[in-house]
Design a protein around this motif. Structure first.
Motif, mmCIF file in Angstrom:
data_model
loop_
_atom_site.group_PDB
_atom_site.id
_atom_site.type_symbol
_atom_site.label_atom_id
_atom_site.label_comp_id
_atom_site.label_asym_id
_atom_site.label_seq_id
_atom_site.Cartn_x
_atom_site.Cartn_y
_atom_site.Cartn_z
ATOM 1 N N GLU A 39 0.820 -1.216 0.000
ATOM 2 C CA GLU A 39 0.000 0.000 0.000
ATOM 3 C C GLU A 39 0.854 1.267 0.000
ATOM 4 O OE1 GLU A 39 -3.253 -2.395 2.673
ATOM 5 O OE2 GLU A 39 -2.480 -0.503 3.464
ATOM 6 N N LEU A 40 2.177 1.087 0.180
ATOM 7 C CA LEU A 40 3.071 2.246 0.151
ATOM 8 C C LEU A 40 3.625 2.434 -1.252
ATOM 9 C CD1 LEU A 40 5.115 1.811 3.468
ATOM 10 C CD2 LEU A 40 2.985 3.051 3.102
ATOM 11 N N SER A 41 3.779 3.686 -1.645
ATOM 12 C CA SER A 41 4.377 3.945 -2.954
ATOM 13 C C SER A 41 5.129 5.269 -2.897
ATOM 14 C CB SER A 41 3.285 4.015 -4.033
ATOM 15 O OG SER A 41 2.389 5.062 -3.731
ATOM 16 N N LEU A 42 5.914 5.516 -3.922
ATOM 17 C CA LEU A 42 6.647 6.778 -3.983
ATOM 18 C C LEU A 42 6.144 7.616 -5.139
ATOM 19 C CD1 LEU A 42 10.357 5.645 -3.369
ATOM 20 C CD2 LEU A 42 8.735 6.617 -1.725
ATOM 21 N N VAL A 43 6.047 8.917 -4.898
ATOM 22 C CA VAL A 43 5.820 9.865 -5.974
ATOM 23 C C VAL A 43 7.075 10.725 -6.073
ATOM 24 C CG1 VAL A 43 3.293 9.897 -5.924
ATOM 25 C CG2 VAL A 43 4.575 11.388 -4.370
ATOM 26 N N TYR A 44 7.236 11.394 -7.197
ATOM 27 C CA TYR A 44 8.478 12.129 -7.451
ATOM 28 C C TYR A 44 8.161 13.561 -7.854
ATOM 29 C CZ TYR A 44 10.602 7.523 -7.299
ATOM 30 O OH TYR A 44 11.020 6.278 -6.883
ATOM 31 N N GLN A 45 8.925 14.482 -7.281
ATOM 32 C CA GLN A 45 8.744 15.896 -7.646
ATOM 33 C C GLN A 45 10.070 16.452 -8.186
ATOM 34 O OE1 GLN A 45 7.952 18.785 -4.503
ATOM 35 N NE2 GLN A 45 6.617 19.940 -5.893
ATOM 36 N N PRO A 46 10.019 17.079 -9.377
ATOM 37 C CA PRO A 46 11.269 17.562 -9.972
ATOM 38 C C PRO A 46 11.811 18.816 -9.289
ATOM 39 C CG PRO A 46 9.410 18.166 -11.372
ATOM 40 C CD PRO A 46 8.851 17.343 -10.237
ATOM 41 N N MET A 47 13.132 18.975 -9.366
ATOM 42 C CA MET A 47 13.804 20.207 -8.941
ATOM 43 C C MET A 47 14.473 20.766 -10.184
ATOM 44 S SD MET A 47 15.700 19.024 -5.477
ATOM 45 C CE MET A 47 15.364 17.351 -5.023
ATOM 46 N N PHE A 48 14.503 22.078 -10.281
ATOM 47 C CA PHE A 48 15.081 22.701 -11.467
ATOM 48 C C PHE A 48 16.209 23.652 -11.100
ATOM 49 C CE2 PHE A 48 10.983 21.243 -12.911
ATOM 50 C CZ PHE A 48 11.240 20.799 -14.196
ATOM 51 N N CYS A 49 17.254 23.593 -11.897
ATOM 52 C CA CYS A 49 18.388 24.485 -11.717
ATOM 53 C C CYS A 49 18.018 25.846 -12.302
ATOM 54 C CB CYS A 49 19.602 23.888 -12.439
ATOM 55 S SG CYS A 49 20.941 25.060 -12.676
ATOM 56 N N MET A 50 18.176 26.896 -11.536
ATOM 57 C CA MET A 50 17.798 28.237 -11.993
ATOM 58 C C MET A 50 18.603 28.680 -13.206
ATOM 59 S SD MET A 50 15.440 30.274 -10.979
ATOM 60 C CE MET A 50 14.502 30.787 -9.569
ATOM 61 N N ARG A 51 19.913 28.421 -13.154
ATOM 62 C CA ARG A 51 20.797 28.934 -14.195
ATOM 63 C C ARG A 51 20.518 28.293 -15.543
ATOM 64 N NH1 ARG A 51 26.581 29.619 -12.067
ATOM 65 N NH2 ARG A 51 25.285 30.804 -10.645
ATOM 66 N N ALA A 60 11.920 12.035 -3.903
ATOM 67 C CA ALA A 60 10.956 10.951 -3.705
ATOM 68 C C ALA A 60 10.137 11.244 -2.457
ATOM 69 C CB ALA A 60 11.697 9.626 -3.538
ATOM 70 N N LEU A 61 8.831 11.142 -2.573
ATOM 71 C CA LEU A 61 7.947 11.401 -1.429
ATOM 72 C C LEU A 61 7.022 10.205 -1.228
ATOM 73 C CD1 LEU A 61 7.323 15.088 -2.444
ATOM 74 C CD2 LEU A 61 8.329 14.409 -0.244
ATOM 75 N N LEU A 62 6.949 9.772 0.011
ATOM 76 C CA LEU A 62 6.222 8.544 0.331
ATOM 77 C C LEU A 62 4.713 8.779 0.407
ATOM 78 C CD1 LEU A 62 6.557 5.566 1.168
ATOM 79 C CD2 LEU A 62 6.902 6.353 3.519
ATOM 80 N N ARG A 63 3.963 7.842 -0.118
ATOM 81 C CA ARG A 63 2.500 7.889 -0.053
ATOM 82 C C ARG A 63 1.964 6.597 0.533
ATOM 83 N NH1 ARG A 63 3.490 12.311 -0.340
ATOM 84 N NH2 ARG A 63 2.949 13.890 -1.879
ATOM 85 N N TRP A 64 0.901 6.713 1.343
ATOM 86 C CA TRP A 64 0.193 5.535 1.828
ATOM 87 C C TRP A 64 -1.251 5.634 1.402
ATOM 88 C CZ3 TRP A 64 -1.581 4.453 7.528
ATOM 89 C CH2 TRP A 64 -2.204 3.190 7.570
ATOM 90 N N ASN A 65 -1.625 4.736 0.522
ATOM 91 C CA ASN A 65 -3.021 4.683 0.119
ATOM 92 C C ASN A 65 -3.632 3.446 0.773
ATOM 93 O OD1 ASN A 65 -5.415 5.239 -1.073
ATOM 94 N ND2 ASN A 65 -4.703 4.974 -3.185
ATOM 95 N N SER A 66 -4.381 3.677 1.841
ATOM 96 C CA SER A 66 -4.944 2.568 2.606
ATOM 97 C C SER A 66 -6.345 2.238 2.108
ATOM 98 C CB SER A 66 -4.998 2.964 4.087
ATOM 99 O OG SER A 66 -5.988 2.235 4.769
#
Ligand code: C2E
Ligand code: MG
Ligand code: MG
Ligand code: MG
Length: 282
Positions: A39-51, A60-66
């Motif tokens: 029931e646990l999974s990971l979602v991902y959020q991008p980071m961007f270099c300003m230059r 990676a951010l953890l999710r629990w969908n129960s």
């Protein structure tokens, strides 16, 4: 199942307190099985270099969908996992999952993994990371761990030692939510951080409030002085991004550029044939 209206025989025991407690117990019970039940999974959020305005990596951010409770907020269930002795196991799973995922990307972007104080204070995080890099084949320099500093204080020497061993592997260490909680300049100096992430609470009022702007500028100055790149989290508007570019932020992350999503949503970024899509459209 609890009855909604319990006879309040003791006179001071509130039924809503009772049900809150029951709910927490039920969450705990189900959380113990969540890993096994997938029931646990990971979602991902991008980071961007300003230059360069290129995507530099993902958090990676953890999710629990129960199935019984629906999606449970990480701020809630991670605290629960810590309090019932489950965090080492969950944290190890997160590391393996995130490193295995990043090892499959055709573009050598970094993956940032949040780690709990428990993993540093109780577990042998340096060994867990070594083993994870070996089994997944991810080069150490493509992994970053994110730690909040509130936790490092309790067992200072052990935390310093663990983080130094992790740094020696070639893994990056970011200080997360900088500016909140127990953030202090002393810890910044004592620990081997190589990146600083400004908490999103300072970004929210950036366009309206001069205090937030002053704080962001001060932290960016600190980063420059210590030669630590500064990532700003929680960027939601074009206006905020413009201000942060003018202030000289090194990297940005936020809903404006990408929500935490299953990695498949970002196949355009991880596919080398479409590198142009890695560019920020701002
Ligand atoms: P964090 O590491 O500071 O992660 C950033 C949080 O801000 C995430 O919340 C993310 O979804 C959210 N966020 C990102 N961009 C924006 C934006 O533009 N606006 C707003 N309002 N929010 C934004 P999330 O996913 O709910 O995670 C909350 C916290 O839970 C994380 O804060 C982190 O401390 C913890 N966490 C998440 N995954 C893990 C994990 O695998 N292990 C551990 N130990 N902690 C985790
Ligand atoms: Mg983080
Ligand atoms: Mg943060
Ligand atoms: Mg946080």
């Amino acid at each position: 199942v609890i009855k909604k209206e319990r006879p309040n025989t003791l006179g001071f025991y509130d039924a809503s307190v009772q049900s809150e407690w029951q709910k927490r117990r039920a969450l705990e019970q189900d959380l113990r099985l969540a890993l096994q039940h997938r029931e646990l999974s990971l979602v991902y959020q991008p980071m961007f270099c300003m230059r360069s305005s290129l995507c530099s990596g993902f958090e990676a951010l953890l999710r629990w969908n129960s199935p019984t409770h629906g999606p449970v907020a990480p701020d809630l269930f991670i605290g629960l996992a810590e309090s019932i002795g489950l965090m080492e196991e969950v944290g190890t799973w997160v590391l393996r999952e995130a490193c295995a995922e990043a090892a499959r990307w055709a573009v050598p972007l970094t993956v940032a993994v949040n780690v709990s104080p428990i993993q540093i204070q109780q577990g042998d995080l340096a060994s867990v990371i070594t083993e994870t890099l070996n089994t997944t084949g991810l080069p150490a320099n493509r992994l970053e761990i994110e730690v909040t500093e509130s936790m490092l204080i309790r067992n200072f020497d052990r935390a310093v030692d663990t983080l130094q061993r992790i740094k020696a592997l070639g893994v990056g260490i970011s200080i997360d939510d900088f500016g909140t909680g127990y953030s202090s300049l002393a810890t910044l100096r004592a620990f081997p951080f190589n990146k600083l992430k400004i908490d999103r609470s300072f970004v929210r009022d950036l366009a309206e409030e001069s205090e937030s702007l002053a704080i962001v500028n001060a932290v960016l100055g600190l980063g420059r002085g210590l030669r630590l790149p500064v990532v700003v989290e929680g960027v939601e508007t074009e206006r905020q991004a413009d201000i942060l570019r003018d202030c000289g932020a090194d990297a940005i992350q936020g809903y404006l550029f990408g929500r935490p999503s299953p990695i498949s949503a970002y196949s355009n970024i991880t596919d080398p044939r479409v590198t142009s899509r890695r560019r920020l459209a701002v």
